[in-house]
Design an enzyme around this catalytic site. Structure first.
Site, PDB file in Angstrom:
ATOM      1  CB  VAL A  45      -3.421   6.473  -7.355  1.00 11.33           C
ATOM      2  CG1 VAL A  45      -3.280   5.843  -8.595  1.00 11.33           C
ATOM      3  CG2 VAL A  45      -4.837   5.960  -6.565  1.00 11.33           C
ATOM      4  CD  GLU A  46      -7.003  10.308  -4.257  1.00  4.59           C
ATOM      5  OE1 GLU A  46      -7.030  10.230  -3.404  1.00  4.59           O
ATOM      6  OE2 GLU A  46      -7.804  10.791  -5.393  1.00  4.59           O
ATOM      7  N   GLY A  47      -0.834   9.273  -3.131  1.00  2.00           N
ATOM      8  CA  GLY A  47      -0.014   9.315  -2.032  1.00  2.00           C
ATOM      9  C   GLY A  47       0.197   7.751  -1.923  1.00  2.00           C
TER      10      GLY A  47
END
Length: 848
Positions: A522-524
């Site tokens: 997640v988040e990149g």
């Protein structure tokens, strides 16, 4: 780039002088010139000093044909230097033609890429790009510290929350937090840490926010994920920075009180890591809202992986906004926009859940079909339409430094705390497993990586509290801290063996191990972050001259552009030459004469970081020269350069963290292990970069300046790992500092507290166990194989007293309670058997 060419030409010229001319005077002259380049004099100062040196050398230097050629070259060089000091002439002859070529080589940049580059601030990452980082900038920063209210929250509500959590019940029986926990989170401010006090929030520092998440994650990954989202990139954060006063006054108090549960919907089936290409749309049109016709937005979207979506009451939505009829005037493609959509808005479909690896934090899809909302639902109002991507990347530069790094660090701290104790109380072959060298090496790695993670987390959070928005470090932390967390989780499992893999109420590792890929993704996604973002963003954002050169070359005011480009270009040339020289000299001397900001055992690590900074900066300039915009596509090369940058940054954080904690001597083995490991990895990644660099001639020239003595750094030695493991498997102050802010309270339901209790008893009773071995087992008085039998025989033989025997029996009982694993009736494990109406009712009770 030109500086890299000049550097390489000067290397060839110096080699010619040394081999063909020779002589002490020649060597002294070359050394003096190198010293001038090392000290980074201005062009005029360098030229003036070089003139004096060359005049003296011409008189005193050797004669002969080779010397004549060499001196002739030097006088031509001096003439060129004086001409370069005439700025109108050099602009006409060099700057303007080169600027035209540079513009052709310059890759195109989309608006979203530009906004990503402009987001956040340049902090210590920028210093590492200079080749001569100013340590005063880092060491003068205040050490992060909790306020009285923040400390009270950690010791009060946060401690109480951890006491309420039963992770097995949450993950296996309920697949959700209990209703009482949801209520506690909402009403005690856990969703309000970033909301200002004037709106009813806690307004915690970034450091306090991070410590709260770390503590919760040491107890329950489901709960820490639940708490992280409202305090990260989402409605509260976006409203706080961009919302209208009306939006803030309505939503922020409701979010602070827990009356609204937020989520933020960005990722969709067709746009994951490439979030800027989202296909979800909002079309400006006329429609009916609350009985009257208005100009609003018709939204169509499909999102997934949205944390808190199943229970959210207000949705932060990212979409691309269009105005085909030009009802707002201006352009038709307005761009990415963010809006707040109430859950009950007609057309919104929400409530179903994803099930991420048996860690059931609320996460699910959201769809919207022809959802009509007013324009004032846009965060910041209609004036912020089209500014959504800028808003997101600006806030991500802060949020990405906190949420995932804090959760990963808290889990790693808990794993080290538990594994150190377990390795001390768990014996095989009559020896605690933590004293086997193979296990020692693993525990040392766990402790060293956790120290790096905690240093990066705390020091970077302190920088945020000091006003920084470190966009490049946020990517470094996201990638490296979560990857280190993955390694620590794997190592903890290896040491625990069967204890770690058997799920049940007694298992304190399994769910933390299972959630690791979530943090990686997640988040990149980490693959994207390492290969494209860390260096790709850092090379332009943090380099002292690249962004200036790009801006000057694209300046529509041509005269002003040439003026600025000229200044930046020739400063860049001097910068590259200096870094080439600094890299060579510091590599040759092993950085022993480089100035360090401190004295003592850590001083050498400051020197080594400066040495790598110069080598890195030089390598970056050569790579940009050779590959230009194509470097962005050479992901393996740019990823290795990103690793070097990250290792320097993380090592700097380790040293600053050590300073912040008072330079404690007991922690030196951990600090040394961390720095040695990071510097060794930086060396190996630079080596890998040079081995795989396409232009072999340039690669050889770079290697001569970066590794003139070869690769001299080594991984941490075994003796250091032995010291480090000893700090963790014994009840030391270093062990407590390493695991600060985790939930280690001694309670019947807290395995971390029970493990510490057993560890203390193990150390206390070790002399008794040794007495039984020496006076009982070796003499034949004690023959039993199991501890209870040995204790009884030792008591009968008078080797231990009744009181001592009772203490040993109680210790053995506690150890076996911790070592035991769970078993189940087969009917207990089926999902259908667990899915009762009562459990379903519990899971949805908080939604209302």
């Amino acid at each position: 780039m030109l500086g890299a060419i000049v550097s390489l030409l000067l290397v060839v010229a110096a080699a010619y002088a040394v081999t063909q001319v020779g002589g002490v005077i020649t060597l002294l002259f070359i050394a003096a010139v190198l010293f001038l380049a090392y000290r980074r004099l201005s062009l005029l100062a360098f030229t003036t000093t070089f003139t004096v040196l060359l005049a003296a050398y011409t008189v005193l230097g050797a004669g002969g044909a080779p010397a004549g050629i060499w001196k002739g070259f030097l006088w031509l060089l001096l003439a060129a230097l004086w001409l370069l000091n005439v700025r109108p002439l050099r602009k006409q002859l060099i700057t303007r033609p080169f600027m035209k070529t540079y513009l052709k080589l310059l890759p195109t940049m989309s608006q979203t890429e530009k906004e990503a580059l402009d987001a956040g601030t340049v902090w210590w990452d920028g210093e590492l790009f200079t080749g001569a980082p100013r340590w005063s900038k880092l060491l003068s920063a205040k050490a992060p510290k909790l306020s009285a209210a923040e400390a009270a929250f950690l010791d009060g509500p946060c401690e109480e929350l951890c006491r309420m959590l039963d992770d097995w019940s949450i993950t296996h029986e309920r697949a959700d937090l209990p209703a009482a926990v949801w209520e506690f989170l909402k009403t005690r401010g856990f969703f309000a840490m970033i909301i200002p006090k004037r709106y009813g929030g806690l307004e915690f520092s970034a450091y306090a926010h991070s410590c709260v998440l770390a503590k919760i994650s040491s107890r329950s990954a489901t709960t820490s994920s639940t708490v992280a989202v409202p305090n990260s990139l989402g409605p509260a954060e976006l409203l706080n920075h961009y919302g209208t006063e009306e939006q803030k006054s309505y939503y922020l108090p409701r979010l602070a009180r827990g009356e609204e549960v937020p989520c933020f919907a960005l990722t969709g089936p067709r746009a994951g890591s490439d979030a800027s290409s989202i296909p979800d749309t909002g079309v400006v049109c006329r429609g009916t809202w609350q009985g009257r016709e208005i100009i609003g937005l018709k939204l169509n979207f499909s999102k997934r992986y949205i944390t808190l979506a199943p229970v959210a009451t207000v949705i932060g939505l990212a979409f691309r906004m269009f105005d085909p009829e030009k009802l707002l005037g201006g352009k038709t493609d307005i761009g990415i926009t963010c809006a707040l959509i109430p859950r009950n808005t007609p057309g919104v479909t929400i409530g179903r859940r994803h099930f991420p690896l048996n860690v059931p934090f609320q996460n699910g899809p959201i769809q919207g079909r022809d959802v009509f909302v007013p324009l004032d639902f846009i965060i910041g109002g209609s004036k912020m339409a089209g500014n959504g991507w800028r808003m997101l990347v600006e806030q991500l530069s802060v949020g990405r430094c906190i949420s995932l790094p804090s959760n990963a660090t808290g889990a790693a701290k808990a794993a080290v705390w538990a594994t150190g104790a377990y390795a001390r109380i768990r014996s095989q072959f009559n020896t605690p497993v933590g004293r086997f060298e193979g296990v020692e090496a693993v525990i040392a790695r766990m402790a060293g990586l956790t120290y790096i993670m905690d240093a990066a987390r705390s020091v970077t959070a302190g920088a945020i509290d000091g006003g920084e928005k470190p966009s490049v470090p946020s990517a470094m932390l996201k990638y490296h801290v979560t990857e280190m967390g993955r390694q620590v989780a794997n190592d903890a499992m290896d040491v625990h063996g069967g204890k770690g893999i058997c799920l049940g109420p007694r298992n304190y590792l399994g769910r933390g191990y299972q959630i690791v890929p979530v943090a990686i993704t997640v988040e990149g996604a980490n693959l994207l972050t390492r290969n494209l973002i860390i260096f790709g963003q850092g090379a332009v954002r943090c380099h002292p001259f690249v962004l200036r050169e790009m801006a000057a070359a694209r300046n529509p005011d041509r005269a002003a552009g040439v003026e600025e480009f000229d200044r930046a270009l020739f400063a860049h040339i001097g910068f590259s030459i200096s870094n080439a020289v600094r890299s060579f000299i510091m590599a040759l001397t092993h950085a022993r004469f480089t100035r360090a900001p401190v004295e003592g055992p850590t001083a050498r690590y400051y020197q080594h970081i400066v040495r790598f900074s110069a080598s890195f900066a030089f390598a970056v300039d050569v790579a940009m020269l050779a590959l230009g915009g194509y470097l962005k596509k050479k992901e393996s090369l740019s990823a290795r350069l990103g690793d070097v940058l990250s290792c320097m940054y993380l090592a700097s954080m380790v040293l600053k963290h050590h300073e912040n904690q008072g330079r404690l001597e007991e922690d030196l083995p951990i600090v040394e292990w961390a720095c040695r490991s990071l510097l060794y990895h930086a060396q190996e990644q630079l080596h890998g970069f040079l081995r795989n660099f396409g232009n072999r001639l340039l690669a050889l020239a770079m290697r001569a300046l970066i590794f003139p003595r070869g690769r001299v750094y080594s991984a941490p030695p075994d003796r250091l790992g032995h010291k480090l493991a000893g700090l963790v498997i014994n009840p030391t102050e270093a062990r407590e500092r390493l695991s600060q802010y985790i939930y280690w309270t001694l309670e019947p339901t807290n395995p971390l507290g029970l493990l510490q209790e057993a560890l203390l008893l193990a150390v206390q009773l070790e002399p008794l166990e040794k007495r039984i071995r020496v006076e009982g087992v070796k003499t034949g008085k004690v023959t039993a194989l199991d501890p209870p039998g040995r204790i009884q025989q030792a008591l009968a033989a008078g080797i231990v007293s009744e009181t001592e025997a009772a203490a040993l029996r109680e210790y053995d009982r506690k150890v076996m309670e911790l070592i035991h694993v769970d078993d189940f009736d087969p009917r207990e494990l089926g999902a259908l058997a667990a899915a009762t109406p009562e459990s379903a009712a519990r899971s949805s009770a908080h939604v209302a």
